[in-house]
Write an enzyme that holds these catalytic residues in place. Structure first.
Site, PDB file in Angstrom:
ATOM      1  N   SER A   1       3.234 -10.742 -14.118  1.00 21.23           N
ATOM      2  CA  SER A   1       4.599 -11.097 -13.743  1.00 21.23           C
ATOM      3  C   SER A   1       4.775 -10.930 -12.247  1.00 21.23           C
ATOM      4  CB  SER A   1       5.599 -10.199 -14.489  1.00 21.23           C
ATOM      5  OG  SER A   1       6.893 -10.300 -13.917  1.00 21.23           O
ATOM      6  N   LYS A   2       5.386 -11.914 -11.615  1.00 25.64           N
ATOM      7  CA  LYS A   2       5.605 -11.820 -10.169  1.00 25.64           C
ATOM      8  C   LYS A   2       6.604 -10.718  -9.834  1.00 25.64           C
ATOM      9  CE  LYS A   2       9.147 -15.476  -9.989  1.00 25.64           C
ATOM     10  NZ  LYS A   2       9.489 -16.801  -9.436  1.00 25.64           N
ATOM     11  N   ARG A   3       7.400 -10.289 -10.799  1.00 23.59           N
ATOM     12  CA  ARG A   3       8.363  -9.206 -10.555  1.00 23.59           C
ATOM     13  C   ARG A   3       7.704  -7.826 -10.633  1.00 23.59           C
ATOM     14  NH1 ARG A   3      10.883 -13.101 -13.543  1.00 23.59           N
ATOM     15  NH2 ARG A   3      12.799 -14.000 -12.656  1.00 23.59           N
TER      16      ARG A   3
END
Length: 469
Positions: free
Chosen positions: A234-236
């Site tokens: 996840s980019k988060r």
């Protein structure tokens, strides 16, 4: 039939490593089949439609070897809005889609559950287009949809479990499912190679292909990429931007070699192989459907191996962005006029064996190009205790007397100074290293002293001595 594959990213401001893996797999498959790689930018989301983000995609593809001019495109999904609307109208006129004005609250009130899908309430109401009325595809009430997948076999979906899904919003704009299908039809895509996360959408899209009277493409859903906790990247939460790895100093050859191992392996007991071997041996049918672990530690080790395999002149050239700075790489701590290319060339072979990413070149060589070293206070506290002051005094006297300032003489001299104090060379080196380089670890000390030179080395040793009681 000419094989035509596509890579269709959304411009999101970063290029996901999982997307890079899919792009490479599409690229290789097209080359193996004598086919065409098509780049399509899915830019219909206005919030994600910025020219610099599209440029970021093109630049990232360039970096991993999919160069501009070697593929078809980029095409832009927004350019095909007319085809999307026409397809929606065809489905409506054929009775394969209908308008619906149900809200989520209304559906929940009828079904009594927030988890149940759409209940088909508007199927036979005969609604015409209107404000707030979405267009839904009428899915079959019985039978099965079989997806023929080169990696996963034949996943089968019961049609009765597929709800009547929306294909166009109330304003007439198509949703992803329809736009994606129409784009692939329009561009003559024969094979869709994409991430596993799209598999649940595939029966719906296959139904749309059939309803529009076109044979569906051949599917291949590659495994999801996960972190060490086996969670989808996840980019988060995770480091996933290809640009971040590039700017940290990962080599493109190392990155694309590693990405191709996420779900596949070359023949024999080997992982680091020339790209030509990957292009020859890769087979979609051999891709493992299980989740693929993106191991940054392993990637880092890969990169170190690739760095060490470079000819020295190529290593020197590869380091240049970190020695000068770029638009995306911070400048080094020294001024441009302080940089000495000959001094760097002298220590480059030593640094090449010690770094795993190119950005590490800066802390390894900064002492050569600064008036005074950047002192790591923790390293200072560890090295400058006990008899460090006396050792530095003795080292300065001994070094001043040297006729030849070279690594061998320097080593022998400090070894003797240490022995007089009952110290092995390793212990005797520590305060000298910190005084000259500012750190306890780095390039070989005596070669560093030789390149730094007599006067600068002695100046730093004296300055360090003045800091001690």
């Amino acid at each position: 039939m000419t094989v035509r594959v596509r890579f269709a990213p959304s411009p999101t401001g970063m290029f996901h490593v999982g997307g890079a893996r899919s792009a490479l797999q599409n690229w290789i498959y097209a080359k193996q089949q004598g086919g065409v790689f098509v780049l399509r930018i899915e830019d219909t989301d206005a919030a994600r439609n910025k020219p610099e983000w599209t440029e970021g995609i093109l630049s990232a593809l360039d970096w991993i070897g999919i160069a501009r001019g070697s593929y078809e495109g980029p095409h832009f999904q927004s350019s095909y809005a007319g085809e999307h609307r026409a397809a929606a109208q065809r489905l409506f006129e054929a009775g394969q889609a209908y308008y619906c004005d149900c809200t989520r609250d209304a559906v929940q009130a009828r079904t009594g559950s927030q988890y149940q899908g759409y209940d088909g309430f508007c199927r036979d109401r005969g609604l015409e287009p209107g404000e707030g009325r979405a267009l839904r595809f009428r899915t079959p009430d019985s039978g099965e949809t079989v997806v023929v997948d080169l990696i996963r076999g034949e996943p089968t979906f019961e049609n009765k479990l597929i709800e009547d899904f929306v294909i166009a919003r109330g304003d007439g704009s198509p949703v992803f499912l329809l736009a994606n299908v129409v784009d692939d039809m329009t561009m003559g895509i024969t094979h869709v190679i994409r991430a596993e996360e799209h598999l649940p959408n595939t029966p719906k899209q296959q139904l749309l292909w059939d309803a529009l009277g076109v044979t569906p493409p051949i599917w291949a859903h590659v495994p999801v990429v996960v972190n060490e906790k086996r969670q989808k990247l996840s980019k988060r939460r995770d480091k996933v931007a290809l640009e971040a790895f590039r700017d940290e100093g990962y080599l493109a050859d190392a990155m694309r070699n590693y990405l191709m191992l996420l779900g596949w392996a070359p023949s024999g007991d080997r992982e680091i192989v020339p790209w030509s071997v990957i292009e020859e041996e890769f087979r979609l049918e051999e891709v493992n459907p299980s989740p693929a672990f993106f191991d940054e530690k392993k990637l880092r080790a890969f990169n170190g191996d690739y760095i060490r395999a470079l000819p020295v002149d190529e290593f020197v050239a590869a380091c240049q962005p970190w020695l000068t700075g770029t638009d995306t790489i911070a400048p080094p701590p020294w001024q441009p006029e302080e940089f000495d290319a000959d001094a760097f060339a002298a220590v480059a072979p030593l640094a090449q064996t010690r770094i795993a990413v190119l950005s590490e070149i800066v802390p390894n060589v900064d002492f050569l190009f600064l008036a005074l070293p950047l002192i790591d206070e923790a390293a200072w506290a560890k090295a400058m205790k006990g008899g460090a002051a006396e050792l530095l005094d003795a080292a300065v006297v001994a070094f001043e007397a040297l006729e030849s300032w070279n690594a061998d003489s320097l080593k022998a001299t400090l070894e003797a100074v240490g022995a007089e104090r009952g110290l092995k060379l390793g212990k005797a080196q520590a305060p000298v290293r910190v005084a000259v380089t500012g750190r306890t670890v780095g390039l070989p000390l005596f070669e560093s002293l030789e390149v730094l030179g007599r006067e600068r080395s002695l100046t730093r040793l004296r300055a360090a001595r003045l800091r001690l009681p």
